[in-house]
Design an enzyme around this catalytic site. Structure first.
Site, PDB file in Angstrom:
ATOM      1  N   ARG A  46       1.455  -1.441   2.584  1.00 10.04           N
ATOM      2  CA  ARG A  46       2.788  -1.887   2.170  1.00 10.04           C
ATOM      3  C   ARG A  46       3.890  -1.378   3.106  1.00 10.04           C
ATOM      4  O   ARG A  46       4.750  -2.163   3.519  1.00 10.04           O
ATOM      5  CB  ARG A  46       3.059  -1.491   0.713  1.00 10.04           C
ATOM      6  CG  ARG A  46       2.379  -2.425  -0.291  1.00 10.04           C
ATOM      7  CD  ARG A  46       2.598  -1.958  -1.705  1.00 10.04           C
ATOM      8  NE  ARG A  46       2.058  -0.612  -1.913  1.00 10.04           N
ATOM      9  CZ  ARG A  46       2.276   0.108  -3.002  1.00 10.04           C
ATOM     10  NH1 ARG A  46       3.047  -0.353  -3.954  1.00 10.04           N
ATOM     11  NH2 ARG A  46       1.726   1.296  -3.129  1.00 10.04           N
ATOM     12  N   ASN A  72       1.726  -4.654  -4.608  1.00  7.75           N
ATOM     13  CA  ASN A  72       0.304  -4.471  -4.921  1.00  7.75           C
ATOM     14  C   ASN A  72      -0.043  -5.283  -6.157  1.00  7.75           C
ATOM     15  O   ASN A  72       0.700  -5.264  -7.133  1.00  7.75           O
ATOM     16  CB  ASN A  72       0.032  -2.995  -5.254  1.00  7.75           C
ATOM     17  CG  ASN A  72      -0.462  -2.227  -4.058  1.00  7.75           C
ATOM     18  OD1 ASN A  72      -0.764  -2.798  -3.023  1.00  7.75           O
ATOM     19  ND2 ASN A  72      -0.556  -0.921  -4.199  1.00  7.75           N
TER      20      ASN A  72
END
Ligand SMILES: [Zn+2]
Ligand SMILES: [Zn+2]
Length: 220
Positions: free
Chosen positions: A18, A36
Site C-alpha cells: 500500500r 486492503n
C-alpha cells in the site's frame, strides 16, 4: 481525465504494497485510494491523465516491493468520482472471491541492521527492530487484513515517535504494522527457574550463563 478500478491479487499484504502504491500514485499525479480487501487482495482506484495511469500501471507491475508477489491485476474503467487526493483507505474485512497469501517472516534488512548497531539510533540494540522491508509477518498475524489490530502487536500502543514514522508516507516504516521501539514495544526479562527476576542486561546475562553451562528456555 480517466478513472480506473484496479484489483491486485498475490502477496500484497504486509509487504509494503500500500505505501508503494501511495508513492507511485503521487509520482504520477493521480488521485483516488488504495485499500486492503482482507483475503481478497488490494483494491486501487485512480483518476488522472490517461498517460499517467498507464505509467502507474507499468510501475505497479515492474517496481513492486521486493517481498510482494503480484499474481493478477484486473483493470476496468469506471466513471470519474472526482477525488481531490490519493490516500490509503481503512481496510475492509474480506468478502471477496480471491485469496491473498499471508507473507512469511523476513529476516532483518540492511537498513535495520545498520540502525541496530548505531548507538545514536533510537532502536540501538533493540532486538524487535523492524521496518516495511523486514520483520515478522506470519508469526504475528492473527487474521487478515494485515493491520496492527489483527496482529499480536495490538497489545502495544505505539509511542509518538513510532507513530510519526508509521504515518509518514516517505518513511521506511510507513504502515509497517509491527513497528515499535524500546519505549513502546515488547521487552525481555531473565528469570531463574524458581521465578526470580535476574538484574542486568538479560541478553548478556543469558550469554554468560550459557558459557557457564546453564540451560536457558525462551518463552514468548
Ligand atoms: Zn528493516
Ligand atoms: Zn515506540
Amino acid at each position: 481525465m480517466k478513472a480506473y478500478h484496479i484489483h491486485v491479487e498475490g502477496i500484497v499484504q504486509g509487504v509494503g504494497f500500500r505505501p508503494f502504491v501511495y508513492r507511485i500514485a503521487h509520482e504520477h499525479d493521480l488521485r483516488g485510494y488504495v485499500k486492503n480487501l482482507g483475503d481478497a487482495g488490494v483494491e486501487i482506484v485512480v483518476e488522472g491523465k490517461e498517460k499517467n495511469i498507464r505509467a502507474f500501471l507499468r510501475d505497479l507491475r515492474e517496481k513492486a516491493p521486493p517481498l510482494a508477489r503480484v499474481e493478477k491485476i484486473n483493470v476496468k474503467e469506471i466513471p470519474i468520482q472526482g477525488f481531490d487526493r490519493f490516500y490509503i483507505e481503512k481496510s475492509s474485512t474480506g468478502g471477496g472471491s480471491g485469496d491473498s497469501i499471508i507473507p512469511p517472516d523476513v529476516s532483518i534488512c540492511e537498513d535495520c541492521l545498520r540502525e541496530l548497531f548505531d548507538p545514536r539510533d533510537k532502536r540501538y540494540m533493540y532486538p524487535f527492530i523492524v521496518c516495511t522491508n523486514c520483520g515478522p509477518r506470519f508469526t504475528i498475524i492473527a487474521e487478515l487484513p494485515y493491520d496492527r489490530v489483527n496482529t499480536t502487536m495490538r497489545e502495544f500502543d505505539m509511542c509518538d515517535y513510532c507513530e510519526s514514522e508509521y504515518k509518514d508516507p516517505l518513511n521506511r516504516r510507513y504502515h509497517a504494522e509491527p513497528v515499535c521501539c524500546p519505549v513502546c514495544g515488547p521487552g525481555y526479562r531473565l528469570y531463574t527457574n524458581d521465578g526470580m527476576e535476574l538484574t542486568g542486561d538479560p541478553l548478556k546475562r543469558t550469554a554468560e550463563l550459557i558459557d557457564k553451562g546453564y540451560i536457558i528456555a525462551i518463552k514468548g
